[in-house]
Design an enzyme around this catalytic site. Structure first.
Site, PDB file in Angstrom:
ATOM      1  N   LYS A   1     -57.458 -44.762 -97.286  1.00  0.00           N
ATOM      2  CA  LYS A   1     -56.176 -45.272 -97.778  1.00  0.00           C
ATOM      3  C   LYS A   1     -55.763 -46.573 -97.088  1.00  0.00           C
ATOM      4  O   LYS A   1     -54.919 -47.301 -97.600  1.00  0.00           O
ATOM      5  CB  LYS A   1     -55.066 -44.225 -97.613  1.00  0.00           C
ATOM      6  CG  LYS A   1     -54.667 -43.896 -96.191  1.00  0.00           C
ATOM      7  CD  LYS A   1     -53.596 -42.815 -96.174  1.00  0.00           C
ATOM      8  CE  LYS A   1     -53.193 -42.440 -94.758  1.00  0.00           C
ATOM      9  NZ  LYS A   1     -52.552 -43.537 -94.032  1.00  0.00           N
ATOM     10  N   ASP A   2     -56.374 -46.888 -95.935  1.00  0.00           N
ATOM     11  CA  ASP A   2     -56.035 -48.115 -95.211  1.00  0.00           C
ATOM     12  C   ASP A   2     -56.811 -49.334 -95.692  1.00  0.00           C
ATOM     13  O   ASP A   2     -56.466 -50.463 -95.339  1.00  0.00           O
ATOM     14  CB  ASP A   2     -56.285 -47.943 -93.711  1.00  0.00           C
ATOM     15  CG  ASP A   2     -55.351 -46.933 -93.061  1.00  0.00           C
ATOM     16  OD1 ASP A   2     -54.269 -46.706 -93.626  1.00  0.00           O
ATOM     17  OD2 ASP A   2     -55.707 -46.400 -91.997  1.00  0.00           O
TER      18      ASP A   2
ATOM     19  N   ARG B   1     -43.541 -45.238 -99.210  1.00  0.00           N
ATOM     20  CA  ARG B   1     -43.782 -44.172-100.191  1.00  0.00           C
ATOM     21  C   ARG B   1     -43.114 -42.866 -99.766  1.00  0.00           C
ATOM     22  O   ARG B   1     -42.534 -42.146-100.592  1.00  0.00           O
ATOM     23  CB  ARG B   1     -45.292 -43.991-100.338  1.00  0.00           C
ATOM     24  CG  ARG B   1     -45.731 -42.795-101.129  1.00  0.00           C
ATOM     25  CD  ARG B   1     -47.245 -42.667-101.049  1.00  0.00           C
ATOM     26  NE  ARG B   1     -47.726 -42.793 -99.683  1.00  0.00           N
ATOM     27  CZ  ARG B   1     -47.673 -41.821 -98.789  1.00  0.00           C
ATOM     28  NH1 ARG B   1     -47.156 -40.646 -99.101  1.00  0.00           N
ATOM     29  NH2 ARG B   1     -48.125 -42.008 -97.562  1.00  0.00           N
ATOM     30  N   ARG B   2     -43.186 -42.555 -98.478  1.00  0.00           N
ATOM     31  CA  ARG B   2     -42.548 -41.327 -97.993  1.00  0.00           C
ATOM     32  C   ARG B   2     -41.034 -41.478 -97.949  1.00  0.00           C
ATOM     33  O   ARG B   2     -40.295 -40.562 -98.318  1.00  0.00           O
ATOM     34  CB  ARG B   2     -43.071 -40.977 -96.598  1.00  0.00           C
ATOM     35  CG  ARG B   2     -44.501 -40.479 -96.584  1.00  0.00           C
ATOM     36  CD  ARG B   2     -44.930 -40.050 -95.186  1.00  0.00           C
ATOM     37  NE  ARG B   2     -46.322 -39.614 -95.189  1.00  0.00           N
ATOM     38  CZ  ARG B   2     -47.246 -40.030 -94.331  1.00  0.00           C
ATOM     39  NH1 ARG B   2     -46.927 -40.910 -93.396  1.00  0.00           N
ATOM     40  NH2 ARG B   2     -48.478 -39.582 -94.411  1.00  0.00           N
TER      41      ARG B   2
ATOM     42  N   ARG C   1     -43.940 -45.327 -85.480  1.00  0.00           N
ATOM     43  CA  ARG C   1     -45.292 -45.827 -85.318  1.00  0.00           C
ATOM     44  C   ARG C   1     -45.914 -45.141 -84.121  1.00  0.00           C
ATOM     45  O   ARG C   1     -45.262 -44.463 -83.356  1.00  0.00           O
ATOM     46  CB  ARG C   1     -45.298 -47.350 -85.095  1.00  0.00           C
ATOM     47  CG  ARG C   1     -45.268 -48.221 -86.343  1.00  0.00           C
ATOM     48  CD  ARG C   1     -46.525 -48.149 -87.206  1.00  0.00           C
ATOM     49  NE  ARG C   1     -47.759 -48.275 -86.439  1.00  0.00           N
ATOM     50  CZ  ARG C   1     -48.299 -49.415 -86.033  1.00  0.00           C
ATOM     51  NH1 ARG C   1     -47.690 -50.566 -86.279  1.00  0.00           N
ATOM     52  NH2 ARG C   1     -49.432 -49.432 -85.370  1.00  0.00           N
TER      53      ARG C   1
ATOM     54  N   ARG D   1     -46.132 -39.660 -82.061  1.00  0.00           N
ATOM     55  CA  ARG D   1     -45.162 -39.343 -83.113  1.00  0.00           C
ATOM     56  C   ARG D   1     -44.596 -37.939 -82.935  1.00  0.00           C
ATOM     57  O   ARG D   1     -43.391 -37.718 -83.067  1.00  0.00           O
ATOM     58  CB  ARG D   1     -45.827 -39.484 -84.489  1.00  0.00           C
ATOM     59  CG  ARG D   1     -46.243 -40.910 -84.805  1.00  0.00           C
ATOM     60  CD  ARG D   1     -46.794 -41.026 -86.210  1.00  0.00           C
ATOM     61  NE  ARG D   1     -47.429 -42.319 -86.408  1.00  0.00           N
ATOM     62  CZ  ARG D   1     -47.641 -42.883 -87.590  1.00  0.00           C
ATOM     63  NH1 ARG D   1     -47.259 -42.248 -88.686  1.00  0.00           N
ATOM     64  NH2 ARG D   1     -48.226 -44.056 -87.702  1.00  0.00           N
TER      65      ARG D   1
ATOM     66  N   CYS E   1     -51.435 -50.799 -99.465  1.00  0.00           N
ATOM     67  CA  CYS E   1     -51.259 -49.430 -98.985  1.00  0.00           C
ATOM     68  C   CYS E   1     -49.844 -49.181 -98.459  1.00  0.00           C
ATOM     69  O   CYS E   1     -49.468 -48.033 -98.216  1.00  0.00           O
ATOM     70  CB  CYS E   1     -52.291 -49.105 -97.904  1.00  0.00           C
ATOM     71  SG  CYS E   1     -52.115 -50.064 -96.387  1.00  0.00           S
TER      72      CYS E   1
END
Length: 294
Positions: free
Chosen positions: A75-76, A122-123, A140, A146, A233
């Site tokens: 996805k990156d 997106r989230r 980040r 996290r 992305c």
């Protein structure tokens, strides 16, 4: 000895370690080689430091001959084809989204105004549509960092890809894992991209043995949505593909960052042509007014 290029985080070395072990099992001695990327040196949001920030240094090392194989989170990767690379997609991890919340809470159980960490547009957009009261904070760092924001009480919850939790050995930390119908994941989430240099026939054959046809078809359809929309992305675009025999079903959506509007499209096609299905879904999103939301 095959040198496998990877970022240095626990998650990156774990997933690259799986590729190393698969190659060794196939008879090719291999070892990990850590490559530091600009994304590892910055705590700025990904949308500010740029698409491909985690992958370009790995590709540079591959093309310079520093490593023989590079392992990315698919996805990156930018959606533009890279003619210098030969790419395969191995077996995919669970692509769903996960919540890690204090006291074992689910999203619905979080109190009014709860502080939730995520930097992915997106989230953010989908969370705001589900819970407009939430106080969404930028996030980040590696998975361990996290999660520490929840442990310390600085945040009530964070959103992460369940694939990363599973690969990192933290699956039991998830307090809720969302159906893709509730929270649509990122295109190619949970999928790895394994690359060698184009024209390197021996290493191409070695990594080809790791390829998963189903994961390749699904990730290709999902990423074609991004490519057709010319979105990176970090755009508020989500996609999720499933296979039932030769039938490929693709759901994709574009979401307003404030949660006020979303355009979601589902179509079916043939597994033999995932690119056509991805293009068709993206074109339908555009026709229904998705572009202003990006």
């Amino acid at each position: 000895m095959l040198r496998i290029g990877t970022r240095g985080s626990h998650l990156a070395t774990t997933q690259a370690g799986h590729v190393r072990d698969w190659l060794i099992a196939g008879g090719a001695p291999a070892e990990l080689h850590i490559v530091t990327t600009p994304g590892d040196l910055s705590q700025a949001p990904v949308e500010r430091i740029g698409v491909g920030v985690f992958t370009s240094a790995l590709r540079d090392a591959l093309f310079a001959g520093e490593v023989d194989v590079a392992v990315h989170s698919f996805k990156d990767l930018p959606t533009a084809p890279e003619p210098r690379a030969h790419l395969i997609v191995p077996k995919r991890e669970d692509n769903r989204e996960a919540l890690i919340a204090r006291d074992g809470l689910t999203l619905a159980e979080l109190p009014q105004g709860a502080k939730v960490g995520t930097s992915a547009p997106r989230r953010i957009s989908q969370l705001r549509a589900l819970r407009p009261d939430l106080d969404i904070r930028p996030l980040r760092g590696n998975i361990e960092r996290r999660m520490s924001f929840v442990t310390s009480g600085e945040l009530d919850a964070i959103m992460l890809a369940y694939a990363g939790l599973s690969r990192g050995g933290y699956a039991d930390r998830a307090t809720e894992v969302f159906s893709p119908e509730v929270l649509v994941p990122a295109p190619a989430q949970g999928a790895l991209a394994v690359e060698c240099r184009a024209g390197d026939a021996d290493n191409a054959a070695r990594i080809d043995a790791l390829a998963c046809p189903d994961a390749t078809v699904q990730a290709t359809a999902e990423r074609q949505v991004l490519a057709t929309l010319q979105a990176g992305c970090t755009a508020p675009v989500a996609a999720h593909a499933t296979l039932d025999g030769d039938t490929l079903t693709l759901t994709a959506g574009v979401f307003a960052l404030d949660g006020s509007k979303q355009v979601v499209e589902t179509q079916t096609g043939q597994r033999s042509n995932p690119v056509a299905l991805g293009q068709s879904v993206a074109e339908a999103l555009v026709a229904r007014g998705a572009m202003p939301l990006m």
